[in-house]
Design a protein around this motif. Structure first.
Motif, PDB file in Angstrom:
ATOM      1  N   SER A 289       0.829  -1.210   0.000  1.00 23.98           N
ATOM      2  CA  SER A 289       0.000   0.000   0.000  1.00 23.98           C
ATOM      3  C   SER A 289       0.861   1.256   0.000  1.00 23.98           C
ATOM      4  CB  SER A 289      -0.938   0.005   1.202  1.00 23.98           C
ATOM      5  OG  SER A 289      -0.216   0.019   2.422  1.00 23.98           O
ATOM      6  N   THR A 290       0.406   2.283  -0.740  1.00 19.84           N
ATOM      7  CA  THR A 290       1.150   3.536  -0.885  1.00 19.84           C
ATOM      8  C   THR A 290       0.694   4.610   0.102  1.00 19.84           C
ATOM      9  OG1 THR A 290      -0.427   4.457  -2.472  1.00 19.84           O
ATOM     10  CG2 THR A 290       1.374   3.110  -3.369  1.00 19.84           C
ATOM     11  N   GLY A 291      -0.421   4.376   0.767  1.00 25.96           N
ATOM     12  CA  GLY A 291      -1.014   5.394   1.621  1.00 25.96           C
ATOM     13  C   GLY A 291      -2.108   6.168   0.910  1.00 25.96           C
ATOM     14  N   GLN A 292      -2.227   5.959  -0.406  1.00 26.94           N
ATOM     15  CA  GLN A 292      -3.322   6.551  -1.162  1.00 26.94           C
ATOM     16  C   GLN A 292      -4.612   5.771  -0.933  1.00 26.94           C
ATOM     17  OE1 GLN A 292      -0.914   6.336  -4.975  1.00 26.94           O
ATOM     18  NE2 GLN A 292      -2.217   8.103  -5.449  1.00 26.94           N
ATOM     19  N   GLU A 293      -5.690   6.282  -1.488  1.00 28.17           N
ATOM     20  CA  GLU A 293      -6.961   5.564  -1.472  1.00 28.17           C
ATOM     21  C   GLU A 293      -6.803   4.255  -2.249  1.00 28.17           C
ATOM     22  OE1 GLU A 293     -11.298   7.310  -1.852  1.00 28.17           O
ATOM     23  OE2 GLU A 293     -10.419   7.109  -3.850  1.00 28.17           O
ATOM     24  N   ILE A 294      -7.218   3.159  -1.651  1.00 29.59           N
ATOM     25  CA  ILE A 294      -7.198   1.869  -2.341  1.00 29.59           C
ATOM     26  C   ILE A 294      -8.500   1.734  -3.119  1.00 29.59           C
ATOM     27  CG2 ILE A 294      -7.316  -0.640  -2.008  1.00 29.59           C
ATOM     28  CD1 ILE A 294      -5.312  -0.293   0.283  1.00 29.59           C
ATOM     29  N   VAL A 295      -8.392   1.397  -4.394  1.00 33.08           N
ATOM     30  CA  VAL A 295      -9.562   1.314  -5.268  1.00 33.08           C
ATOM     31  C   VAL A 295      -9.610  -0.063  -5.921  1.00 33.08           C
ATOM     32  CG1 VAL A 295     -10.791   2.309  -7.230  1.00 33.08           C
ATOM     33  CG2 VAL A 295      -9.405   3.785  -5.744  1.00 33.08           C
ATOM     34  N   VAL A 296     -10.686  -0.791  -5.646  1.00 27.83           N
ATOM     35  CA  VAL A 296     -10.899  -2.126  -6.208  1.00 27.83           C
ATOM     36  C   VAL A 296     -12.272  -2.152  -6.860  1.00 27.83           C
ATOM     37  CG1 VAL A 296     -10.949  -4.604  -5.733  1.00 27.83           C
ATOM     38  CG2 VAL A 296      -9.614  -3.099  -4.265  1.00 27.83           C
ATOM     39  N   SER A 297     -12.363  -2.688  -8.053  1.00 29.07           N
ATOM     40  CA  SER A 297     -13.667  -2.854  -8.683  1.00 29.07           C
ATOM     41  C   SER A 297     -13.808  -4.284  -9.187  1.00 29.07           C
ATOM     42  CB  SER A 297     -13.867  -1.864  -9.831  1.00 29.07           C
ATOM     43  OG  SER A 297     -12.886  -2.029 -10.828  1.00 29.07           O
ATOM     44  N   PHE A 298     -15.053  -4.754  -9.242  1.00 26.41           N
ATOM     45  CA  PHE A 298     -15.273  -6.114  -9.737  1.00 26.41           C
ATOM     46  C   PHE A 298     -16.593  -6.205 -10.493  1.00 26.41           C
ATOM     47  CE2 PHE A 298     -16.595  -5.977  -5.260  1.00 26.41           C
ATOM     48  CZ  PHE A 298     -17.880  -6.510  -5.281  1.00 26.41           C
ATOM     49  N   ALA A 299     -16.623  -7.142 -11.445  1.00 30.80           N
ATOM     50  CA  ALA A 299     -17.805  -7.347 -12.281  1.00 30.80           C
ATOM     51  C   ALA A 299     -18.600  -8.543 -11.776  1.00 30.80           C
ATOM     52  CB  ALA A 299     -17.385  -7.578 -13.733  1.00 30.80           C
ATOM     53  N   VAL A 300     -19.907  -8.340 -11.623  1.00 29.12           N
ATOM     54  CA  VAL A 300     -20.815  -9.401 -11.202  1.00 29.12           C
ATOM     55  C   VAL A 300     -21.689  -9.782 -12.391  1.00 29.12           C
ATOM     56  CG1 VAL A 300     -22.671 -10.035  -9.605  1.00 29.12           C
ATOM     57  CG2 VAL A 300     -20.840  -8.507  -8.845  1.00 29.12           C
ATOM     58  N   LYS A 301     -21.751 -11.059 -12.696  1.00 29.86           N
ATOM     59  CA  LYS A 301     -22.527 -11.512 -13.854  1.00 29.86           C
ATOM     60  C   LYS A 301     -24.032 -11.385 -13.581  1.00 29.86           C
ATOM     61  CE  LYS A 301     -22.833 -16.429 -12.630  1.00 29.86           C
ATOM     62  NZ  LYS A 301     -22.541 -17.804 -13.057  1.00 29.86           N
ATOM     63  N   PRO A 302     -24.868 -11.450 -14.622  1.00 34.55           N
ATOM     64  CA  PRO A 302     -26.312 -11.415 -14.415  1.00 34.55           C
ATOM     65  C   PRO A 302     -26.775 -12.608 -13.574  1.00 34.55           C
ATOM     66  CG  PRO A 302     -25.769 -11.087 -16.737  1.00 34.55           C
ATOM     67  CD  PRO A 302     -24.507 -11.512 -16.052  1.00 34.55           C
ATOM     68  N   THR A 303     -27.811 -12.410 -12.773  1.00 37.94           N
ATOM     69  CA  THR A 303     -28.383 -13.490 -11.984  1.00 37.94           C
ATOM     70  C   THR A 303     -28.763 -14.641 -12.917  1.00 37.94           C
ATOM     71  OG1 THR A 303     -29.357 -11.770 -10.595  1.00 37.94           O
ATOM     72  CG2 THR A 303     -30.128 -14.031 -10.241  1.00 37.94           C
ATOM     73  N   SER A 304     -28.320 -15.851 -12.586  1.00 41.04           N
ATOM     74  CA  SER A 304     -28.556 -16.996 -13.469  1.00 41.04           C
ATOM     75  C   SER A 304     -29.973 -17.553 -13.374  1.00 41.04           C
ATOM     76  CB  SER A 304     -27.541 -18.103 -13.170  1.00 41.04           C
ATOM     77  OG  SER A 304     -26.223 -17.657 -13.425  1.00 41.04           O
ATOM     78  N   SER A 305     -30.645 -17.348 -12.239  1.00 39.54           N
ATOM     79  CA  SER A 305     -32.024 -17.821 -12.073  1.00 39.54           C
ATOM     80  C   SER A 305     -32.974 -16.814 -12.711  1.00 39.54           C
ATOM     81  CB  SER A 305     -32.353 -17.985 -10.589  1.00 39.54           C
ATOM     82  OG  SER A 305     -31.612 -19.036 -10.031  1.00 39.54           O
ATOM     83  N   ILE A 306     -33.485 -17.160 -13.897  1.00 39.14           N
ATOM     84  CA  ILE A 306     -34.388 -16.260 -14.621  1.00 39.14           C
ATOM     85  C   ILE A 306     -35.637 -17.016 -15.065  1.00 39.14           C
ATOM     86  CG2 ILE A 306     -32.599 -14.675 -15.399  1.00 39.14           C
ATOM     87  CD1 ILE A 306     -32.541 -16.141 -18.062  1.00 39.14           C
ATOM     88  N   LEU A 307     -36.703 -16.253 -15.333  1.00 42.65           N
ATOM     89  CA  LEU A 307     -37.983 -16.857 -15.742  1.00 42.65           C
ATOM     90  C   LEU A 307     -37.960 -17.373 -17.172  1.00 42.65           C
ATOM     91  CD1 LEU A 307     -40.484 -14.292 -14.163  1.00 42.65           C
ATOM     92  CD2 LEU A 307     -40.134 -16.666 -13.456  1.00 42.65           C
ATOM     93  N   LYS A 308     -37.115 -16.774 -18.005  1.00 42.25           N
ATOM     94  CA  LYS A 308     -37.062 -17.183 -19.403  1.00 42.25           C
ATOM     95  C   LYS A 308     -36.540 -18.607 -19.531  1.00 42.25           C
ATOM     96  CE  LYS A 308     -36.756 -12.650 -21.585  1.00 42.25           C
ATOM     97  NZ  LYS A 308     -36.037 -11.798 -22.550  1.00 42.25           N
ATOM     98  N   SER A 309     -37.176 -19.394 -20.376  1.00 42.72           N
ATOM     99  CA  SER A 309     -36.808 -20.793 -20.555  1.00 42.72           C
ATOM    100  C   SER A 309     -35.440 -20.927 -21.223  1.00 42.72           C
ATOM    101  CB  SER A 309     -37.866 -21.497 -21.404  1.00 42.72           C
ATOM    102  OG  SER A 309     -37.541 -22.857 -21.577  1.00 42.72           O
TER     103      SER A 309
END
Length: 361
Positions: A289-309
């Motif tokens: 760590s540098t002492g700066q603001e730590i910035v982390v981002s992450f991608a979450v996939k679409p919910t797999s449980s859906i009404l569409k067949s």
């Protein structure tokens, strides 16, 4: 099932299933004499609990936490802290008709092939319900860090993209995040997000999200340069969250598009004050760590449980189709914000204690 424990010095082990009697965790390695009460943990759990708006699953869980051990007269004792959260609003019958089918996008297929058995009720151990235990552990880590670092320490997360709609992170406002159902930091986009997600839900589908977590007041020197880099452990922590498919530290993947001049975070000093002119590194250089603001981002996939067949197979290997009914988030990424905050708190405390052990500061 192995590997249910996270951390090196500050460690937590989660247990339980989505439709079981209860879920919980055991936190080990917590320093003694830190003020902690159930309400401190409950505040964080309330950010994550389901059924709080029409934009999340309508499963109703109080997520009331009980401390069973490790705290005496309001202070941690240095012994394992055991936490339990009882499940109350399970509707296992929703899964009876699809219990022999593998839901596309879920871990049903791989879990069954690996273990030869699976709890089909809401995904069992694979369910995002498990993340409530992480949030509880993260609340303890947060209290310890506030005690050790002081008031300048803060971890806050937000949804910066909902499906195809991003927001302007330059308009990031901490207060705005807690005032809308999306954890959005840019109030100018909230109404558009509401219309978008309602249309997604009405169509019987779902969408993904990008979450950004920021940590402020972090001292210089957390992390190790090779096999326990701070960013390495942060990436591992975020990837362990259900439905996460990608992690960035600072500029992350966008770094590949920058020149050396653009990417380098120039440094200057004025008097006793050190200044970084940018933060493409996300507050971490060489795993430290540098002492700066730590910035982390992450991608979450679409919910797999859906009404569409959707096409799938059953556990007997036969072709079939599936439409998942029941109560599901149209965007599971929304409730991932407090989970990401919790995991960041746990990693930071772990590295704070590791640094203390080796360097004494």
């Amino acid at each position: 099932m192995s590997f249910n424990t996270f951390g090196k010095i500050f460690r937590f082990t989660t247990w339980g299933e989505s439709h079981g009697l209860a879920i919980g965790c055991i936190v080990d390695g917590c320093p003694p004499n830190v003020n902690i009460k159930e309400q401190d943990i409950q505040i964080e759990l309330d950010k994550r609990k389901p059924g709080q708006s029409k934009f999340t699953t309508q499963r109703k869980e109080d997520d009331k936490v009980q401390i069973l051990s490790g705290v005496f007269e309001g202070k941690t004792t240095g012994t394992p802290i055991s936490l339990i959260i009882y499940n109350k609003d399970m509707k296992s019958r929703d899964y009876e008709t699809i219990k022999n089918k593998f839901r596309p996008g879920h871990a049903d297929f791989t879990y069954f092939k690996k273990y030869g058995i699976r709890d089909y009720r809401g995904g069992g151990r694979q369910s995002a319900r498990e993340t409530a235990s992480r949030v509880a552990a993260g609340a303890i880590a947060k209290k310890v860090l506030e005690n050790k670092i002081g008031k300048k320490f803060k971890v806050i997360g937000a949804v910066t993209q909902l499906g195809i709609l991003g927001c302007d992170v330059k308009k990031w406002n901490d207060k705005t995040i807690r005032k809308n159902p999306f954890f959005c930091p840019d109030k100018s986009i909230v109404n558009l997000w509401k219309k978008y997600l309602l249309s997604i839900r009405k169509s019987g589908s779902s969408c993904g999200a990008i979450i950004e977590i920021r940590a402020r007041g972090i001292p210089v020197g957390l992390g190790a340069p090779i096999y326990s880099k701070l960013d390495m452990d942060l990436a591992s922590a975020m990837m362990s969250i259900n439905a996460v498919k990608g992690v960035n530290i600072g500029s992350g993947m966008n770094s590949a598009q920058l020149t050396g001049e653009q990417n380098s975070d120039e440094i200057s000093r004025r008097g006793k004050k050190l200044k970084f002119h940018s933060n493409n590194a996300g507050g971490i250089l060489g795993g430290i760590s540098t002492g700066q603001e730590i910035v982390v981002s992450f991608a979450v996939k679409p919910t797999s449980s859906i009404l569409k067949s959707r096409k799938t197979i059953d556990k007997f290997g036969k072709n079939t189709s599936i439409s998942v009914k029941g109560r599901h988030d149209p965007c599971v990424g929304i409730r991932a914000v407090p989970v990401g905050e919790a995991m960041l708190n746990c990693v930071l405390l772990d590295h704070y204690l590791l640094n203390k052990a080796q360097c004494g500061n």
